[in-house]
Design a protein around this motif. Structure first.
Motif, PDB file in Angstrom:
ATOM      1  N   ALA A 163      90.460 -14.044 -52.505  1.00  0.00           N
ATOM      2  CA  ALA A 163      90.201 -12.656 -52.899  1.00  0.00           C
ATOM      3  C   ALA A 163      91.376 -11.802 -52.468  1.00  0.00           C
ATOM      4  O   ALA A 163      92.183 -12.184 -51.618  1.00  0.00           O
ATOM      5  N   TYR A 164      91.465 -10.616 -53.073  1.00  0.00           N
ATOM      6  CA  TYR A 164      92.554  -9.673 -52.806  1.00  0.00           C
ATOM      7  C   TYR A 164      92.204  -8.893 -51.530  1.00  0.00           C
ATOM      8  O   TYR A 164      91.464  -7.918 -51.563  1.00  0.00           O
ATOM      9  N   MET A 165      92.732  -9.330 -50.397  1.00  0.00           N
ATOM     10  CA  MET A 165      92.362  -8.771 -49.101  1.00  0.00           C
ATOM     11  C   MET A 165      93.611  -8.376 -48.326  1.00  0.00           C
ATOM     12  O   MET A 165      94.701  -8.898 -48.540  1.00  0.00           O
ATOM     13  N   GLY A 166      93.425  -7.448 -47.389  1.00  0.00           N
ATOM     14  CA  GLY A 166      94.520  -6.982 -46.542  1.00  0.00           C
ATOM     15  C   GLY A 166      94.189  -5.624 -45.967  1.00  0.00           C
ATOM     16  O   GLY A 166      93.036  -5.324 -45.661  1.00  0.00           O
ATOM     17  N   GLY A 167      95.174  -4.769 -45.804  1.00  0.00           N
ATOM     18  CA  GLY A 167      94.945  -3.403 -45.350  1.00  0.00           C
ATOM     19  C   GLY A 167      94.893  -3.272 -43.851  1.00  0.00           C
ATOM     20  O   GLY A 167      95.785  -2.715 -43.219  1.00  0.00           O
ATOM     21  N   VAL A 168      93.825  -3.763 -43.218  1.00  0.00           N
ATOM     22  CA  VAL A 168      93.629  -3.685 -41.776  1.00  0.00           C
ATOM     23  C   VAL A 168      93.103  -5.029 -41.290  1.00  0.00           C
ATOM     24  O   VAL A 168      92.285  -5.660 -41.965  1.00  0.00           O
ATOM     25  N   ALA A 169      93.589  -5.462 -40.136  1.00  0.00           N
ATOM     26  CA  ALA A 169      93.098  -6.679 -39.504  1.00  0.00           C
ATOM     27  C   ALA A 169      92.192  -6.301 -38.332  1.00  0.00           C
ATOM     28  O   ALA A 169      92.448  -5.323 -37.629  1.00  0.00           O
TER      29      ALA A 169
END
Length: 391
Positions: A163-169
Motif C-alpha cells: 500500500a501507499y504508506m509513509g508520512g510519519v513513523a
C-alpha cells in the motif's frame, strides 16, 4: 550602346525585413498581447471561483478527496456520516457503537474526543497524539510516501498487501501491531485501548481518489473501515474560524485582505518581469571564474560533525544545536534575543503540549552523556520546532 553603372552610393538596397528588424518592430505588440492573454486567464480564474480541494473529505471528488472510498463503503452496507466538529462526533457516538475516523486535527478539540468509546482510526501527518493515542509516539523521521509491504500479522494489512504508506513513523505500546516499516518505526500502528481498537496511520494518501486504485490501497482502506460499525468521518469545517494566538484580539491584516489578492500580486510580478525583459539591458554571457576548489555547504557541515565525533565533543555539538533552536524559537515566540531560560520555557510550554521540565532540560540542561543521547536530543529539538511551526 554603352551602359552606365550607377555609383555604389546610389545602388538600390534590399528592402525585405530581416528577423532581427521584425522583432525590434513588433516586440512591443507581442509583449502587450501576452499581458492581455494573461489578464484574460486571470479574470477567468477569478470569475470561476472553483471550490478548493478538501483532502480526505468523503464528499470531495477531486484527486485529494475520498468520495470514491465513501461510495465503496456505502455499497458494502457501511453507514458513513460526515461531521465537521467534535460536538457532532460526540452526538453521533451517543447513537451507538461507531468507528471514529479522524483525517484532520487542526480545528478539533481532542480532549472532547479522547473519552469516546469504540474504535478510532487516525490518519494523516500527526505529530503529537497525547490525547487521542497517548501510547503511540511519533518519531522525528518523515519517511517518503511510497508503496510498502505490510510485514506484520494484522489481518487488514496482510489481506491488502502492499500500500501507499509513509508520512510519519510511529512506535506503539507493548502488545501493539505495527505494519509497513519505515526506518526505525512503522507507518501503521494498531492496538486495543478503551474498549476498542485505535489505529494510527502516518499518511492518508492511500485513501484518496488519486491513489485508491493503486496496489492494495482500496483493500486496506476498506479492511480498516469495514468493521461492521457505522463510520463517523470527521473532517475540517467548511468555513473554519480564523486561528488566533492566545490573547490576540480582532482581525489581522491578512484577515482583512480580499481572497483574490494573491492574483493581483501574481499579475504585478508578471508585469514587472515582462517590463524588465523588454527594457532590460542586454549583457554578454556570464564569465565563469575558475576556482581552485568548490566545496558544498553540506560537506562542510558533515566535516565539522565528523570532527566533533572524533574528538567526542558532545558538549560543543549539543550547545550548537541548542543555540540554533533557541534562536529560531525566540523569533517565533515573539521574544527578544536577550530572553532568559525561564521566559523561553514558559512561552514554549504555553504554545505546545510538552512538559516544562522536559523543555528546560532539552534547551538548557547538561550535555548528553553519549552519542545516542545526542541523537535523541537532536530529534526532540526538531520535534519542538515542528510543533511550533504548525500553530
Amino acid at each position: 550602346m554603352s551602359v552606365t553603372t550607377p555609383p555604389p552610393s546610389t545602388r538600390s538596397r534590399p528592402t525585405s525585413p530581416t528577423p532581427r528588424s521584425t522583432w525590434r518592430a513588433g516586440r512591443l505588440i507581442v509583449l502587450l498581447g501576452l499581458v492581455v492573454v494573461l489578464a484574460a486567464v486571470a479574470s477567468v480564474l477569478l470569475g470561476s471561483g472553483g471550490a478548493p480541494a478538501r483532502p480526505l473529505d468523503p464528499d470531495d471528488t477531486s484527486l485529494a478527496g475520498s468520495k470514491a472510498l465513501a461510495e465503496l463503503l456505502r455499497e458494502k452496507g457501511v453507514t458513513v456520516d460526515r461531521v465537521d466538529s467534535a460536538q457532532a462526533a460526540v452526538d453521533k457516538a451517543a447513537t451507538g457503537d461507531r468507528l471514529l475516523l479522524i483525517t484532520d486535527r487542526t480545528y478539533v478539540d481532542e480532549r472532547r474526543l479522547a473519552g469516546l468509546p469504540g474504535d478510532r482510526l487516525i490518519v494523516g501527518d500527526v505529530i503529537n497524539l497525547s490525547a487521542l493515542a497517548p501510547d503511540v509516539r511519533a518519531l522525528p523521521q518523515r519517511p517518503r510516501p511510497r508503496s510498502r509491504e505490510p510485514e506484520c500479522p494484522l489481518p487488514a494489512a496482510r489481506a491488502a498487501g502492499s500500500a501507499y504508506m509513509g508520512g510519519v513513523a510511529f512506535r506503539g505500546p507493548p502488545g501493539s501491531t505495527a505494519c509497513y516499516p519505515a526506518g526505525d518505526g512503522h507507518t501503521l500502528v494498531s492496538y486495543a485501548s478503551g474498549g476498542g481498537v485505535t489505529t494510527v496511520v502516518g499518511d492518508g494518501g492511500f485513501m484518496t481518489n488519486q491513489r485508491l486504485a493503486e496496489d492494495g490501497n482500496a483493500a486496506l482502506a476498506l479492511n480498516l473501515l469495514s468493521t461492521g460499525k457505522p463510520v463517523t468521518w470527521l473532517v475540517p469545517p467548511d468555513n473554519p474560524p480564523p486561528r488566533k494566538l492566545a490573547g490576540e484580539q480582532g482581525q489581522s491584516m491578512y484577515d482583512l485582505m480580499p481572497g483574490n489578492v494573491r492574483w493581483v500580486v501574481f499579475m504585478a510580478i508578471i508585469a514587472v518581469a515582462l517590463t524588465a525583459f523588454w527594457r532590460g539591458r542586454r549583457l554578454g554571457p556570464v564569465v565563469v571564474e575558475k576556482l581552485p576548489v568548490v566545496v558544498r555547504a553540506a560537506e562542510t557541515v558533515e566535516g565539522r560533525g565528523r570532527l566533533y565525533r572524533a574528538r567526542h565533543a558532545r558538549e560543543r555539538a549539543a550547545a550548537a544545536l541548542r543555540a540554533g533552536t533557541i534562536d529560531r524559537l525566540t523569533a517565533r515566540l515573539g521574544l527578544g534575543h536577550g530572553a532568559g531560560p525561564h521566559e523561553v520555557v514558559a512561552a514554549l510550554a504555553a504554545r505546545t503540549v510538552e512538559d516544562p521540565h522536559q523543555l528546560g532540560a532539552a534547551l538548557y540542561g547538561p550535555p548528553p552523556a553519549d552519542d545516542a543521547g545526542l541523537v535523541e536530543l537532536a530529534g526532540y529539538l526538531d520535534l519542538i520546532e515542528r510543533q511550533l511551526s504548525e500553530l
